[in-house]
Design a protein around this motif. Structure first.
Motif, PDB file in Angstrom:
ATOM      1  N   GLY A 183     -12.938   6.398-100.943  1.00 55.63           N
ATOM      2  CA  GLY A 183     -13.536   6.357-102.263  1.00 55.63           C
ATOM      3  C   GLY A 183     -12.665   7.054-103.293  1.00 55.63           C
ATOM      4  N   CYS A 184     -12.998   6.858-104.562  1.00 59.64           N
ATOM      5  CA  CYS A 184     -12.169   7.394-105.645  1.00 59.64           C
ATOM      6  C   CYS A 184     -12.302   8.895-105.802  1.00 59.64           C
ATOM      7  CB  CYS A 184     -12.495   6.688-106.966  1.00 59.64           C
ATOM      8  SG  CYS A 184     -14.161   6.989-107.578  1.00 59.64           S
ATOM      9  N   GLU A 185     -13.314   9.519-105.177  1.00 65.24           N
ATOM     10  CA  GLU A 185     -13.482  10.967-105.245  1.00 65.24           C
ATOM     11  C   GLU A 185     -12.925  11.658-103.998  1.00 65.24           C
ATOM     12  OE1 GLU A 185     -15.958  12.935-107.632  1.00 65.24           O
ATOM     13  OE2 GLU A 185     -14.917  11.427-108.794  1.00 65.24           O
ATOM     14  N   GLU A 186     -12.350  10.884-103.087  1.00 66.85           N
ATOM     15  CA  GLU A 186     -11.891  11.432-101.818  1.00 66.85           C
ATOM     16  C   GLU A 186     -10.604  12.237-102.000  1.00 66.85           C
ATOM     17  OE1 GLU A 186     -12.277  12.855 -98.749  1.00 66.85           O
ATOM     18  OE2 GLU A 186     -13.717  11.201 -98.677  1.00 66.85           O
ATOM     19  N   ARG A 187     -10.405  13.229-101.126  1.00 62.97           N
ATOM     20  CA  ARG A 187      -9.194  14.044-101.180  1.00 62.97           C
ATOM     21  C   ARG A 187      -7.950  13.215-100.887  1.00 62.97           C
ATOM     22  NH1 ARG A 187      -5.981  16.632 -97.711  1.00 62.97           N
ATOM     23  NH2 ARG A 187      -7.196  15.894 -95.923  1.00 62.97           N
ATOM     24  N   THR A 188      -8.083  12.243 -99.994  1.00 68.59           N
ATOM     25  CA  THR A 188      -6.971  11.375 -99.624  1.00 68.59           C
ATOM     26  C   THR A 188      -7.072  10.048-100.367  1.00 68.59           C
ATOM     27  OG1 THR A 188      -8.248  10.510 -97.766  1.00 68.59           O
ATOM     28  CG2 THR A 188      -6.797  12.391 -97.333  1.00 68.59           C
ATOM     29  N   ASP A 189      -6.048   9.226-100.212  1.00 64.06           N
ATOM     30  CA  ASP A 189      -6.050   7.876-100.783  1.00 64.06           C
ATOM     31  C   ASP A 189      -5.370   6.969 -99.761  1.00 64.06           C
ATOM     32  OD1 ASP A 189      -6.336   5.719-102.479  1.00 64.06           O
ATOM     33  OD2 ASP A 189      -4.641   6.260-103.755  1.00 64.06           O
ATOM     34  N   ALA A 190      -6.018   6.842 -98.600  1.00 63.87           N
ATOM     35  CA  ALA A 190      -5.370   6.243 -97.437  1.00 63.87           C
ATOM     36  C   ALA A 190      -5.423   4.722 -97.415  1.00 63.87           C
ATOM     37  CB  ALA A 190      -5.995   6.794 -96.157  1.00 63.87           C
ATOM     38  N   GLY A 191      -6.207   4.108 -98.281  1.00 65.02           N
ATOM     39  CA  GLY A 191      -6.266   2.654 -98.305  1.00 65.02           C
ATOM     40  C   GLY A 191      -7.249   2.076 -97.316  1.00 65.02           C
ATOM     41  N   LEU A 192      -7.201   0.753 -97.157  1.00 61.50           N
ATOM     42  CA  LEU A 192      -8.105   0.063 -96.243  1.00 61.50           C
ATOM     43  C   LEU A 192      -7.793   0.419 -94.792  1.00 61.50           C
ATOM     44  CD1 LEU A 192      -8.246  -3.607 -97.595  1.00 61.50           C
ATOM     45  CD2 LEU A 192     -10.125  -1.961 -97.595  1.00 61.50           C
ATOM     46  N   SER A 193      -8.827   0.592 -94.006  1.00 66.84           N
ATOM     47  CA  SER A 193      -8.664   0.724 -92.560  1.00 66.84           C
ATOM     48  C   SER A 193      -8.514  -0.667 -91.930  1.00 66.84           C
ATOM     49  CB  SER A 193      -9.889   1.417 -91.961  1.00 66.84           C
ATOM     50  OG  SER A 193     -11.034   0.582 -92.105  1.00 66.84           O
ATOM     51  N   ARG A 194      -8.281  -0.706 -90.630  1.00 70.90           N
ATOM     52  CA  ARG A 194      -8.244  -2.003 -89.951  1.00 70.90           C
ATOM     53  C   ARG A 194      -9.593  -2.702 -90.080  1.00 70.90           C
ATOM     54  NH1 ARG A 194      -6.188  -0.652 -84.038  1.00 70.90           N
ATOM     55  NH2 ARG A 194      -7.569   1.119 -84.427  1.00 70.90           N
ATOM     56  N   GLN A 195     -10.676  -1.925 -89.963  1.00 68.50           N
ATOM     57  CA  GLN A 195     -11.997  -2.513 -90.150  1.00 68.50           C
ATOM     58  C   GLN A 195     -12.187  -2.983 -91.585  1.00 68.50           C
ATOM     59  OE1 GLN A 195     -15.093  -3.064 -88.220  1.00 68.50           O
ATOM     60  NE2 GLN A 195     -13.374  -3.305 -86.809  1.00 68.50           N
ATOM     61  N   GLY A 196     -11.566  -2.277 -92.532  1.00 64.90           N
ATOM     62  CA  GLY A 196     -11.658  -2.693 -93.922  1.00 64.90           C
ATOM     63  C   GLY A 196     -11.038  -4.057 -94.160  1.00 64.90           C
ATOM     64  N   LEU A 197      -9.897  -4.310 -93.532  1.00 62.58           N
ATOM     65  CA  LEU A 197      -9.268  -5.626 -93.651  1.00 62.58           C
ATOM     66  C   LEU A 197     -10.164  -6.708 -93.060  1.00 62.58           C
ATOM     67  CD1 LEU A 197      -5.587  -4.700 -92.788  1.00 62.58           C
ATOM     68  CD2 LEU A 197      -6.387  -5.657 -94.959  1.00 62.58           C
ATOM     69  N   LYS A 198     -10.801  -6.411 -91.931  1.00 66.44           N
ATOM     70  CA  LYS A 198     -11.720  -7.378 -91.318  1.00 66.44           C
ATOM     71  C   LYS A 198     -12.938  -7.604 -92.208  1.00 66.44           C
ATOM     72  CE  LYS A 198     -10.412  -6.290 -86.540  1.00 66.44           C
ATOM     73  NZ  LYS A 198     -10.870  -5.701 -85.250  1.00 66.44           N
ATOM     74  N   LEU A 199     -13.390  -6.529 -92.864  1.00 61.75           N
ATOM     75  CA  LEU A 199     -14.538  -6.667 -93.753  1.00 61.75           C
ATOM     76  C   LEU A 199     -14.220  -7.592 -94.922  1.00 61.75           C
ATOM     77  CD1 LEU A 199     -17.393  -5.841 -94.700  1.00 61.75           C
ATOM     78  CD2 LEU A 199     -16.314  -3.910 -95.887  1.00 61.75           C
ATOM     79  N   ILE A 200     -13.051  -7.422 -95.551  1.00 59.58           N
ATOM     80  CA  ILE A 200     -12.670  -8.291 -96.664  1.00 59.58           C
ATOM     81  C   ILE A 200     -12.654  -9.745 -96.210  1.00 59.58           C
ATOM     82  CG2 ILE A 200     -10.867  -8.867 -98.333  1.00 59.58           C
ATOM     83  CD1 ILE A 200     -12.223  -6.200 -98.902  1.00 59.58           C
ATOM     84  N   ALA A 201     -12.058 -10.005 -95.044  1.00 63.38           N
ATOM     85  CA  ALA A 201     -12.005 -11.378 -94.530  1.00 63.38           C
ATOM     86  C   ALA A 201     -13.407 -11.930 -94.308  1.00 63.38           C
ATOM     87  CB  ALA A 201     -11.197 -11.421 -93.237  1.00 63.38           C
ATOM     88  N   ARG A 202     -14.299 -11.123 -93.756  1.00 64.20           N
ATOM     89  CA  ARG A 202     -15.656 -11.604 -93.502  1.00 64.20           C
ATOM     90  C   ARG A 202     -16.410 -11.839 -94.800  1.00 64.20           C
ATOM     91  NH1 ARG A 202     -19.325 -11.573 -89.274  1.00 64.20           N
ATOM     92  NH2 ARG A 202     -17.453 -11.741 -88.025  1.00 64.20           N
ATOM     93  N   MET A 203     -16.237 -10.979 -95.785  1.00 66.12           N
ATOM     94  CA  MET A 203     -16.895 -11.189 -97.070  1.00 66.12           C
ATOM     95  C   MET A 203     -16.399 -12.474 -97.716  1.00 66.12           C
ATOM     96  SD  MET A 203     -17.045  -7.237 -98.463  1.00 66.12           S
ATOM     97  CE  MET A 203     -17.734  -7.634-100.067  1.00 66.12           C
ATOM     98  N   ASN A 204     -15.111 -12.759 -97.637  1.00 67.50           N
ATOM     99  CA  ASN A 204     -14.592 -14.024 -98.150  1.00 67.50           C
ATOM    100  C   ASN A 204     -15.231 -15.206 -97.424  1.00 67.50           C
ATOM    101  OD1 ASN A 204     -11.091 -13.013 -98.764  1.00 67.50           O
ATOM    102  ND2 ASN A 204     -12.935 -12.694 -99.966  1.00 67.50           N
TER     103      ASN A 204
END
Length: 336
Positions: free
Chosen positions: A131-152
């Motif tokens: 999230g935008c308030e997080e200490r890190t800015d690590a980007g999408l996880s592997r699950q995040g990439l799968k989530l984007i594909a499933r939402m599409n």
């Protein structure tokens, strides 16, 4: 010839695509009086998993079934029908992915129930990205990439509001469909950490998506009671940056705002958000929260149309900003 703002507001499709105020239906009349065509209740997100979201969705589906003046919006045509019939369209929206838990198959289940837009995070890290308030800015996880594909695949709109810079940029790159910031203002106009950078606005526009302007006072200006002109300054900036096809409304009225919640209760809620790290003091000052003058509540939204007319916008551009751009994205992702 001068534009009649009242006529234009009445004729236009007007969509507020972020309405946490409507976690329950009790404030619907404020939106009706404001001339809205469609609204997007927050029915799940950062504060509960699947069970909580399903209960909220169930209550909304029952309410829509029992009230003929409401239309559940699953396709762009449902918005047009609501306008033609003088009804109010209901778009179900998640502000965060907690309701998905650890099973992205739930995306398809929620889509069948009418959840057409899902926000990737709410300020903090989750299993899909930062999230935008997080200490890190690590980007999408592997699950995040799968989530984007499933939402599409499920034709659910990807919403990058409240989401970290790298996560948003990677989500936009990964998505095969238009991506949105349903409610985010340009940081170049007001430097809140919650606002977004020009690169994000440009990337979303290049995807065919849009940025929805938010009225939460701390994201509009440094004033405790922002002016309507300060809010329109954000619209101006995005229009000049990426064009009028890529700016819309996600005003984000919520029940903690003045005058709907007593100050002591708003303060207790604020303290809880800080204690849980859901909010940070850097982005969210303490209450009271006064939305821009003239649009302090949803029933004032005709004043925004009048303000855009005074600012020199033409009728075609005003119609896009009020709701036409959301309708275009709905059509592109959900179908006509």
């Amino acid at each position: 010839m001068s534009i009649d703002a009242s006529r234009l507001h009445g004729e236009a499709i007007v969509i507020d695509a972020v309405c946490p105020l409507l976690a329950t239906p009790r404030h619907l009349d404020l939106y009706r009086r404001g001339g809205l065509t469609a609204v997007a209740p927050t029915v799940g997100g950062f504060n509960g998993g699947a069970a909580s979201a399903l209960r909220t969705i169930g209550r909304w589906l029952k309410h829509i079934r029992e009230h003929d003046e409401l239309v559940l919006v699953k396709r762009a045509a449902d918005v047009a029908r609501a306008k033609a019939e003088g009804k109010l369209g209901i778009v179900l929206h998640f502000q965060g992915t907690d309701p998905i838990e650890d099973d992205i198959d739930l995306v398809d289940a929620y889509k069948e129930l009418g959840v057409g837009i899902i926000q990737l995070s709410y300020n903090v890290k989750n299993r899909f990205g930062d999230g935008c308030e997080e200490r890190t800015d690590a980007g999408l996880s592997r699950q995040g990439l799968k989530l984007i594909a499933r939402m599409n695949e499920a034709r659910v709109i990807v919403d990058c509001s409240h989401t970290g810079y790298r996560t948003t940029m990677e989500a936009i790159e990964a998505s095969r469909a238009p991506v949105v910031f349903s409610h985010a203002n340009p940081r170049a106009v007001h430097g809140s950490p919650r606002n977004i950078l020009d690169e994000q606005i440009k990337a979303v526009a290049a995807s065919g998506g849009l940025t929805g302007m938010v009225g939460f006072p701390a994201f509009v200006s440094g004033a405790s009671r922002p002016t309507l002109d300060a809010f329109i300054d954000h619209i101006d900036y995005v229009v000049q940056l990426v064009g009028s096809d890529h700016v819309a409304l996600g005003i984000d009225y919520f029940d903690g705002m003045a005058p709907l919640m007593a100050l002591d209760e708003a303060q207790r809620r604020y303290d809880g958000y800080l204690a849980s790290d859901t909010w940070s003091a850097a982005s969210y000052p303490p209450p009271p929260y006064h939305y821009p003058q003239g649009i302090e509540t949803p029933e004032g939204l005709p004043n925004l149309t009048a303000g855009l007319v005074r600012r020199g916008y033409g009728e075609a551009d005003i119609r896009k900003i009020l709701g036409g751009n959301w309708l275009r994205v709905y059509r592109a992702v959900w179908g006509g």
